[in-house]
Design a protein around this motif. Structure first.
Motif: not given
Length: 115
Positions: A47, A50-58
């Motif tokens: 879980r 899954d949150l780390t797939a965000s473009p902001l996290v990238k």
């Protein structure tokens, strides 16, 4: 008040070195949080990942890599200043090379994220 020292490349290098260190220190508790979710089980880790797939996290990861590369390169600059003879005329070149290395590593990381 004289602020001529702020025009010196060494001052900017020291500022970048400190700011990148602060960025890495801010990241550390977040990293421990991520490791802690792994201790809670595979589902909790999945879980979180899954949150780390965000473009902001990238984008934040790329910034983190930039901070790490800058901190490393500018730390090597400090060792250069301390242990090697250097004429004052090369300060800007060394600082520019350190910043270039940091940006190049961050760009390579960002390109790797898109592939």
């Amino acid at each position: 008040m004289m602020r001529a020292h702020r025009n010196h490349a060494g001052w900017w290098a020291a500022l970048l070195h400190r700011l990148s260190g602060v960025a890495l220190a801010i990241f550390l508790p977040l990293h421990f949080l991520a490791l802690g979710t792994a201790l809670a089980g595979a589902d909790a880790l999945d879980r979180f990942l899954d949150l780390t797939a965000s473009p902001l996290v990238k984008l934040a990861e790329t910034g983190l890599v930039l901070a790490l590369a800058l901190h490393l390169a500018l730390g090597l600059r400090v060792l250069h200043v301390e242990f090697l003879p250097r004429p004052e005329s090369r300060t800007r070149t060394v600082v520019a090379a350190c910043c270039g290395i940091g940006v190049a590593v961050a760009l390579l990381f960002a390109l790797n994220l898109t592939a």
